[in-house]
Design a protein around this motif. Structure first.
Motif, PDB file in Angstrom:
ATOM      1  N   SER A  75       1.113  31.144  30.876  1.00 37.94           N
ATOM      2  CA  SER A  75       0.349  30.326  29.931  1.00 37.94           C
ATOM      3  C   SER A  75      -1.114  30.254  30.335  1.00 37.94           C
ATOM      4  CB  SER A  75       0.934  28.914  29.854  1.00 37.94           C
ATOM      5  OG  SER A  75       2.211  28.924  29.283  1.00 37.94           O
ATOM      6  N   GLN A  76      -1.372  30.126  31.632  1.00 37.97           N
ATOM      7  CA  GLN A  76      -2.747  30.071  32.116  1.00 37.97           C
ATOM      8  C   GLN A  76      -3.434  31.427  32.000  1.00 37.97           C
ATOM      9  OE1 GLN A  76      -3.155  28.133  35.979  1.00 37.97           O
ATOM     10  NE2 GLN A  76      -1.317  26.937  35.579  1.00 37.97           N
ATOM     11  N   GLY A  79      -3.408  31.970  27.822  1.00 30.21           N
ATOM     12  CA  GLY A  79      -3.616  30.837  26.915  1.00 30.21           C
ATOM     13  C   GLY A  79      -2.281  30.393  26.361  1.00 30.21           C
ATOM     14  N   ARG A  80      -2.013  29.083  26.401  1.00 28.69           N
ATOM     15  CA  ARG A  80      -0.692  28.601  26.013  1.00 28.69           C
ATOM     16  C   ARG A  80      -0.345  28.957  24.581  1.00 28.69           C
ATOM     17  NH1 ARG A  80      -0.188  22.721  27.155  1.00 28.69           N
ATOM     18  NH2 ARG A  80       0.037  23.506  29.288  1.00 28.69           N
ATOM     19  N   ARG A  81      -1.288  28.785  23.653  1.00 30.02           N
ATOM     20  CA  ARG A  81      -0.992  29.098  22.252  1.00 30.02           C
ATOM     21  C   ARG A  81      -0.633  30.577  22.088  1.00 30.02           C
ATOM     22  NH1 ARG A  81      -5.728  29.259  17.963  1.00 30.02           N
ATOM     23  NH2 ARG A  81      -6.091  31.122  19.230  1.00 30.02           N
ATOM     24  N   ASN A  82      -1.448  31.449  22.671  1.00 28.38           N
ATOM     25  CA  ASN A  82      -1.203  32.880  22.538  1.00 28.38           C
ATOM     26  C   ASN A  82       0.124  33.283  23.178  1.00 28.38           C
ATOM     27  OD1 ASN A  82      -3.695  33.074  21.313  1.00 28.38           O
ATOM     28  ND2 ASN A  82      -4.767  33.678  23.187  1.00 28.38           N
ATOM     29  N   THR A 124       8.001  26.160  27.708  1.00 27.78           N
ATOM     30  CA  THR A 124       6.691  25.918  27.113  1.00 27.78           C
ATOM     31  C   THR A 124       6.777  24.877  26.006  1.00 27.78           C
ATOM     32  OG1 THR A 124       6.226  28.251  27.560  1.00 27.78           O
ATOM     33  CG2 THR A 124       4.610  27.056  26.255  1.00 27.78           C
ATOM     34  N   ARG A 192      -2.821  23.974  20.458  1.00 27.64           N
ATOM     35  CA  ARG A 192      -4.067  24.215  21.192  1.00 27.64           C
ATOM     36  C   ARG A 192      -3.766  24.598  22.638  1.00 27.64           C
ATOM     37  NH1 ARG A 192      -7.852  19.396  21.210  1.00 27.64           N
ATOM     38  NH2 ARG A 192      -5.956  18.115  21.159  1.00 27.64           N
ATOM     39  N   SER A 193      -4.661  25.375  23.222  1.00 31.36           N
ATOM     40  CA  SER A 193      -4.482  25.836  24.597  1.00 31.36           C
ATOM     41  C   SER A 193      -5.377  25.054  25.546  1.00 31.36           C
ATOM     42  CB  SER A 193      -4.817  27.322  24.720  1.00 31.36           C
ATOM     43  OG  SER A 193      -3.932  28.108  23.986  1.00 31.36           O
ATOM     44  N   GLN A 195      -7.436  24.655  29.095  1.00 34.27           N
ATOM     45  CA  GLN A 195      -8.144  25.609  29.950  1.00 34.27           C
ATOM     46  C   GLN A 195      -8.402  24.935  31.293  1.00 34.27           C
ATOM     47  OE1 GLN A 195     -11.650  27.055  27.948  1.00 34.27           O
ATOM     48  NE2 GLN A 195     -10.504  27.663  26.121  1.00 34.27           N
TER      49      GLN A 195
END
Length: 526
Positions: A75-76, A79-82, A124, A192-193, A195
């Motif tokens: 996820s990091q 990006g979590r959303r992607n 997730t 949303r991701s 950061q």
């Protein structure tokens, strides 16, 4: 580590994100059990042996346990959303490919890739739900997520049974496609991701950690999945993979503690609440998946029920869990100490196990199980939300994802250990009880002779000669002994699983620090 603006959502956005995450978690969990009822049809359609078709389940489980610990890091990186959207897409595309497989090994490969996407959905989803709700309302968020975790294993068999009875096995995969497409679109639109930190370059990636983790976890999972089938340590492959699992996990832990950028942050386990939470998650996984496994096994093998009937038996219990979830969330928010809720839940699960031990028999009916399973739902409702909430309650930022990954992995492994140990225990106890029962059968006993003569007479009436009728009479008696021995072994399973939960109660009351959890929850709300 500095966190960017809050990810807490409000109004319709939070509702959409929560529903999307729960549905994705449900998809993953249902797919772990829905396939079980389709194995005979797959075997016939694809011309596979029983051992080959069992890999359809094993491949998915292996992929799950490999990917779950890495979800926070992935996820990091992306990006979590992607990452979440990509996992949904992988899961959905592979569902289509599984349904269109032309041979068994093609299906196994696609199931493995589907499991890589599915494992990410489970963990997730929990992270997304947790961070979308404000800290003071996270018990409600965990109640919603946990409902999916509890409902999934129960819905799989009846849903799979209905599809097999009315359609064909590819449709157990095809039903994922429309739901997956909608979930992917909603994820890209609403999730949303965070950061928390920049992603690592290829040279900084912990490649050796990935290798050791994959070798250790996959070897352990194979041993648990196939141990009983291979007669455990009389099998050379089981011995080799056990040694491989031990060394793989040892070197993985060493790597994570010494490397600058570890793929799994083991240091997050310094958090006391998380340590206790993941331990309880393991025990819950053992009890939940173990009882979900043993009841259908009992009703189908001894009572002759279909998979759909066995699944429907557990549906009222699951619905009662749904009723319990919001109640427990409100109790936590009102300040009821979580350790007391967990202790009461474990006692309720013990009573459920004890009652199951008492009612189980060759002629046990659905009505006998109804209130007993409702009690199980009551216990799981009191256990699930407090354990899940407590595990993540004092974590912040990236630690939430890491904690969710540990909880998910331990719950999965607890379930794998539960199924493996219970299946082995049933086999061994059945042999033991059969030996004991046979030792009490004396062929010179008038009662035994009378029973054999009665059964032989029934066989003669069907047209068999004297010798054949006597052989069939003894075979029927042996089958009766075997059935009774199996019933006794299932009784033992319920008793010992219940005792395990009861023994945990004093440890829960002693080691969970109520005051600490309250203070940290208050801090997190600011």
């Amino acid at each position: 580590m500095q966190q960017l603006p809050s990810l807490v959502e409000y109004g319709s956005r939070r509702v959409i994100i929560t529903i999307t995450a729960v549905v994705c978690a449900l998809l993953e969990i249902i797919d772990t059990t829905i396939v079980n009822v389709a194995l005979p049809d797959m075997r016939g359609s694809l011309g596979a042996t029983l051992n080959e078709v069992s890999w359809v389940i094993t491949a998915y489980s292996l992929a799950n346990v490999i990917i779950v610990p890495m979800t926070s890091w992935l996820s990091q990186q992306f990006g979590r959303r992607n990452y979440f959207a990509a996992s949904v897409i992988i899961f959905t595309v592979c569902s289509f490919l599984c349904g269109n497989s032309s041979n068994i090994w093609e299906l196994v490969v696609f199931r493995f890739i589907q499991g890589l996407g599915g494992g990410a959905l489970l963990v997730t989803s929990q992270t997304i739900i947790t961070e979308s709700w404000p800290p003071e309302k996270r018990p409600t968020a965990q109640a919603i997520y946990t409902l999916g975790v509890i409902v999934g294993p129960t819905l799989g068999p009846p849903l799979g049974g209905y599809i097999i009875d009315n359609y064909s096995w590819p449709y157990i995969f095809y039903i994922n496609i429309p739901i997956g497409i909608i979930a992917a679109l909603l994820t890209l639109q609403y999730v949303r991701s965070p950061q928390y930190e920049s992603k690592r370059s290829a040279s900084e990636v912990d490649w050796w950690g990935i290798v050791f983790l994959t070798i250790g976890i996959s070897s352990l999972q194979y041993v648990l999945e196939k141990g009983q089938e291979e007669d455990w340590y009389s099998s050379e492959i089981i011995i080799i993979l056990t040694v491989t699992a031990i060394f793989g996990l040892f070197f993985f832990i060493w790597r994570q503690m010494t490397y600058k950028y570890p793929i799994v942050q083991l240091r997050v386990l310094k958090n006391g609440n998380l340590r206790i939470g993941v331990t309880l998650s393991f025990i819950m996984g053992f009890g939940l998946f173990g009882s979900t496994f043993v009841i259908p096994l009992y009703t189908q093998t001894l009572l002759g029920w279909t998979a759909q009937q066995s699944g429907m038996l557990q549906l009222p219990s699951t619905l009662f869990v749904a009723v319990m979830m919001p109640v427990v969330a409100v109790l936590i928010q009102k300040g009821i100490p979580q350790k007391y809720l967990i202790a009461i839940g474990m006692i309720a699960f013990f009573i459920y196990s004890l009652l199951s031990y008492k009612i189980i028999g060759p002629d046990t009916g659905a009505h006998d199980f109804f209130w007993v399973l409702i009690l199980r739902g009551f216990g799981l409702g009191l256990l699930s939300v407090p354990v899940s909430t407590m595990s993540l309650s004092t974590l912040k930022g990236a630690e939430i994802g890491q904690g969710a990954a540990f909880s998910g992995m331990l719950r999965q492994l607890g379930g794998a250990f539960g199924v493996a140990l219970i299946s082995t225990f049933v086999t061994r106890q059945t042999d033991l009880h059969r030996s004991t029962l046979v030792s009490h059968l004396d062929v010179n006993n008038p009662d035994v002779q009378s029973r054999v003569a009665q059964m032989a007479g029934a066989m003669r009436a069907k047209g068999f000669d004297i010798e054949t009728a006597q052989k069939k009479a003894y075979a029927l008696m042996d089958a009766g002994v075997m059935k009774q021995a199996t019933v006794l072994s299932y009784m033992d399973v319920f008793l010992w699983v219940g005792v395990m939960f009861l023994v945990c109660v004093p440890f829960v009351l002693v080691f969970i620090k109520t005051s600490k959890a309250k203070v940290n929850m208050a801090d997190a709300a600011h």
